[in-house]
Motif scaffolding. Structure first.
Motif, PDB file in Angstrom:
ATOM      1  N   TYR A  54       0.813  -1.208   0.000  1.00 27.40           N
ATOM      2  CA  TYR A  54       0.000   0.000   0.000  1.00 27.40           C
ATOM      3  C   TYR A  54       0.853   1.267   0.000  1.00 27.40           C
ATOM      4  O   TYR A  54       1.904   1.306   0.644  1.00 27.40           O
ATOM      5  CB  TYR A  54      -0.896   0.022   1.253  1.00 27.40           C
ATOM      6  CG  TYR A  54      -1.787  -1.186   1.378  1.00 27.40           C
ATOM      7  CD1 TYR A  54      -3.025  -1.230   0.732  1.00 27.40           C
ATOM      8  CD2 TYR A  54      -1.395  -2.288   2.127  1.00 27.40           C
ATOM      9  CE1 TYR A  54      -3.847  -2.338   0.849  1.00 27.40           C
ATOM     10  CE2 TYR A  54      -2.210  -3.412   2.243  1.00 27.40           C
ATOM     11  CZ  TYR A  54      -3.427  -3.425   1.598  1.00 27.40           C
ATOM     12  OH  TYR A  54      -4.243  -4.538   1.708  1.00 27.40           O
ATOM     13  N   PRO A  55       0.389   2.312  -0.713  1.00 27.39           N
ATOM     14  CA  PRO A  55       1.101   3.600  -0.651  1.00 27.39           C
ATOM     15  C   PRO A  55       1.165   4.147   0.767  1.00 27.39           C
ATOM     16  O   PRO A  55       2.172   4.726   1.173  1.00 27.39           O
ATOM     17  CB  PRO A  55       0.261   4.511  -1.563  1.00 27.39           C
ATOM     18  CG  PRO A  55      -0.469   3.581  -2.466  1.00 27.39           C
ATOM     19  CD  PRO A  55      -0.741   2.353  -1.653  1.00 27.39           C
ATOM     20  N   ASP A  56       0.086   3.974   1.521  1.00 27.78           N
ATOM     21  CA  ASP A  56       0.049   4.361   2.922  1.00 27.78           C
ATOM     22  C   ASP A  56       0.035   3.081   3.756  1.00 27.78           C
ATOM     23  O   ASP A  56      -0.936   2.318   3.692  1.00 27.78           O
ATOM     24  CB  ASP A  56      -1.192   5.197   3.227  1.00 27.78           C
ATOM     25  CG  ASP A  56      -1.235   5.688   4.672  1.00 27.78           C
ATOM     26  OD1 ASP A  56      -0.444   5.177   5.504  1.00 27.78           O
ATOM     27  OD2 ASP A  56      -2.060   6.574   4.969  1.00 27.78           O
ATOM     28  N   PRO A  57       1.091   2.798   4.516  1.00 34.10           N
ATOM     29  CA  PRO A  57       1.155   1.547   5.280  1.00 34.10           C
ATOM     30  C   PRO A  57      -0.055   1.305   6.167  1.00 34.10           C
ATOM     31  O   PRO A  57      -0.435   0.155   6.409  1.00 34.10           O
ATOM     32  CB  PRO A  57       2.432   1.716   6.117  1.00 34.10           C
ATOM     33  CG  PRO A  57       3.267   2.662   5.329  1.00 34.10           C
ATOM     34  CD  PRO A  57       2.296   3.624   4.699  1.00 34.10           C
ATOM     35  N   ARG A  58      -0.697   2.381   6.650  1.00 35.19           N
ATOM     36  CA  ARG A  58      -1.851   2.218   7.530  1.00 35.19           C
ATOM     37  C   ARG A  58      -3.003   1.520   6.829  1.00 35.19           C
ATOM     38  O   ARG A  58      -3.889   0.952   7.483  1.00 35.19           O
ATOM     39  CB  ARG A  58      -2.315   3.577   8.061  1.00 35.19           C
ATOM     40  CG  ARG A  58      -1.309   4.215   9.015  1.00 35.19           C
ATOM     41  CD  ARG A  58      -1.733   5.601   9.456  1.00 35.19           C
ATOM     42  NE  ARG A  58      -3.038   5.634  10.072  1.00 35.19           N
ATOM     43  CZ  ARG A  58      -3.554   6.694  10.688  1.00 35.19           C
ATOM     44  NH1 ARG A  58      -2.848   7.804  10.762  1.00 35.19           N
ATOM     45  NH2 ARG A  58      -4.744   6.644  11.225  1.00 35.19           N
ATOM     46  N   SER A  59      -2.992   1.530   5.497  1.00 33.68           N
ATOM     47  CA  SER A  59      -4.043   0.834   4.745  1.00 33.68           C
ATOM     48  C   SER A  59      -3.953  -0.680   4.926  1.00 33.68           C
ATOM     49  O   SER A  59      -4.878  -1.398   4.555  1.00 33.68           O
ATOM     50  CB  SER A  59      -3.948   1.184   3.261  1.00 33.68           C
ATOM     51  OG  SER A  59      -4.157   2.564   3.053  1.00 33.68           O
ATOM     52  N   GLY A  60      -2.854  -1.147   5.486  1.00 34.07           N
ATOM     53  CA  GLY A  60      -2.688  -2.580   5.707  1.00 34.07           C
ATOM     54  C   GLY A  60      -3.353  -3.101   6.963  1.00 34.07           C
ATOM     55  O   GLY A  60      -3.196  -4.287   7.296  1.00 34.07           O
ATOM     56  N   LEU A  61      -4.101  -2.272   7.670  1.00 27.57           N
ATOM     57  CA  LEU A  61      -4.676  -2.700   8.942  1.00 27.57           C
ATOM     58  C   LEU A  61      -5.593  -3.914   8.793  1.00 27.57           C
ATOM     59  O   LEU A  61      -5.523  -4.851   9.591  1.00 27.57           O
ATOM     60  CB  LEU A  61      -5.440  -1.551   9.607  1.00 27.57           C
ATOM     61  CG  LEU A  61      -6.169  -1.907  10.907  1.00 27.57           C
ATOM     62  CD1 LEU A  61      -5.192  -2.483  11.934  1.00 27.57           C
ATOM     63  CD2 LEU A  61      -6.890  -0.687  11.479  1.00 27.57           C
ATOM     64  N   LEU A  62      -6.475  -3.912   7.787  1.00 27.17           N
ATOM     65  CA  LEU A  62      -7.423  -5.023   7.655  1.00 27.17           C
ATOM     66  C   LEU A  62      -6.710  -6.369   7.484  1.00 27.17           C
ATOM     67  O   LEU A  62      -6.986  -7.315   8.238  1.00 27.17           O
ATOM     68  CB  LEU A  62      -8.399  -4.760   6.508  1.00 27.17           C
ATOM     69  CG  LEU A  62      -9.349  -3.572   6.682  1.00 27.17           C
ATOM     70  CD1 LEU A  62     -10.269  -3.447   5.468  1.00 27.17           C
ATOM     71  CD2 LEU A  62     -10.192  -3.723   7.936  1.00 27.17           C
ATOM     72  N   PRO A  63      -5.800  -6.511   6.528  1.00 22.65           N
ATOM     73  CA  PRO A  63      -5.099  -7.795   6.450  1.00 22.65           C
ATOM     74  C   PRO A  63      -4.232  -8.080   7.670  1.00 22.65           C
ATOM     75  O   PRO A  63      -4.046  -9.249   8.043  1.00 22.65           O
ATOM     76  CB  PRO A  63      -4.254  -7.676   5.168  1.00 22.65           C
ATOM     77  CG  PRO A  63      -4.197  -6.226   4.867  1.00 22.65           C
ATOM     78  CD  PRO A  63      -5.461  -5.633   5.392  1.00 22.65           C
ATOM     79  N   MET A  64      -3.718  -7.041   8.327  1.00 23.58           N
ATOM     80  CA  MET A  64      -2.913  -7.294   9.519  1.00 23.58           C
ATOM     81  C   MET A  64      -3.759  -7.865  10.653  1.00 23.58           C
ATOM     82  O   MET A  64      -3.271  -8.677  11.459  1.00 23.58           O
ATOM     83  CB  MET A  64      -2.204  -6.009   9.967  1.00 23.58           C
ATOM     84  CG  MET A  64      -0.956  -5.707   9.141  1.00 23.58           C
ATOM     85  SD  MET A  64      -0.105  -4.206   9.681  1.00 23.58           S
ATOM     86  CE  MET A  64       0.324  -4.654  11.359  1.00 23.58           C
ATOM     87  N   LEU A  65      -5.016  -7.470  10.726  1.00 22.20           N
ATOM     88  CA  LEU A  65      -5.903  -8.052  11.743  1.00 22.20           C
ATOM     89  C   LEU A  65      -6.144  -9.537  11.462  1.00 22.20           C
ATOM     90  O   LEU A  65      -6.202 -10.357  12.379  1.00 22.20           O
ATOM     91  CB  LEU A  65      -7.222  -7.285  11.790  1.00 22.20           C
ATOM     92  CG  LEU A  65      -7.153  -5.922  12.469  1.00 22.20           C
ATOM     93  CD1 LEU A  65      -8.428  -5.118  12.214  1.00 22.20           C
ATOM     94  CD2 LEU A  65      -6.923  -6.071  13.975  1.00 22.20           C
TER      95      LEU A  65
END
Length: 277
Positions: free
Chosen positions: A32-43
């Protein structure tokens, strides 16, 4: 941003678990361009370790992404695929949406609930099965449908569903009606949902006969879709090779200059006495 060396102490995970999670989380954020967008898969990732989104999992996501635990919890409690208490090895979901309900989905859920001794989102004492009512799984042509860790079991009855549950509790291998050739555990499925394929995507049957019935009839009768008019790219005044309408034309989502006085009016929805901003 990655987890700091003290993350194991903060979360309660051991150093080996933190190292593995950090490596996977880094791979997720790189998508993701913004790492915070990875929250859903990280959960899903932390759920693949703990079997649910635990306090430690929430803290790991927060530390890794540089956000608060409250922000992570807000997301984790919004979506039903994130579990806030330990989940069973298998999530058995019974579709009770309109068509499946009419075809017997409610009867299947009630029978399973009585047979297993649990209600919606509850887990059997042996930790094998978490039972759920689930919404439409886009398999109405196979109603009523039961899913085990999101693998399809089509055209079910109360009797076949209870037999399936018994086999799962015994540890037997079960074969879905369509899709993968086997059923993996809830933790394994959570890792797949985190974006780490397990190589089973091309196994088994994809679209079955009921899904393809309309296509077969169309081919038999020589039905085809009409050709698009020459030069029609989907919006008036566009070329056939253009993939999106020009700015300002119907269908364009890009910014355009105000075209009318009402477009340029600011604060028209303000209450009397409020200043337009």
């Amino acid at each position: 941003m990655t987890a700091d060396p003290q993350a194991a102490t903060k979360t309660g995970y051991d150093a080996e678990t933190v190292a593995a999670l950090t490596a996977d989380a880094t791979a997720i954020m790189a998508r993701y361009p913004d790492p915070r967008s990875g929250l859903l898969p990280m959960l899903h990732l932390v759920q693949s370790v703990d079997g649910y989104v635990s306090r430690d999992g929430i803290l790991f996501c927060a530390e890794t992404l540089g956000i608060t635990a409250a922000e992570v919890s807000a997301v984790a409690t919004f979506y039903t695929q994130y579990k806030r208490h330990p989940n069973g090895t298998y999530t058995v979901g019974v579709c009770t949406n309109t068509l499946c309900a009419v075809m017997g989905g409610d009867a299947i859920f009630d029978e399973l609930s009585d047979h297993l001794g649990v209600g919606h989102d509850e887990t059997t004492d042996d930790g094998a099965i978490t039972l759920e009512r689930i919404e439409c799984n886009a398999a109405c042509d196979y109603a009523p449908v039961v899913m085990v860790n999101w693998e399809f079991f089509d055209n079910q009855t109360p009797e076949t569903a209870t037999a399936l549950a018994d086999r799962l509790r015994l540890g037997d291998d079960v074969v879905p009606t369509r899709g993968a050739a086997s059923v993996c555990s809830f933790k394994q499925m959570s890792r797949i949902l985190a974006g780490f394929p397990d190589g089973r995507a091309d196994e088994g049957v994809g679209a079955g006969e009921p899904t393809l019935a309309g296509l077969a009839i169309a081919r038999e009768r020589g039905w085809t879709a009409p050709d698009a008019p020459a030069g029609d790219g989907g919006a008036e005044g566009t070329d056939a090779g253009q993939t999106s309408p020009p700015v300002g034309t119907p269908g364009s989502s890009a910014e355009r200059k105000p075209a009318t006085s009402s477009d340029a009016e600011v604060g028209k929805d303000k209450k009397p006495g409020e200043d337009a901003k």
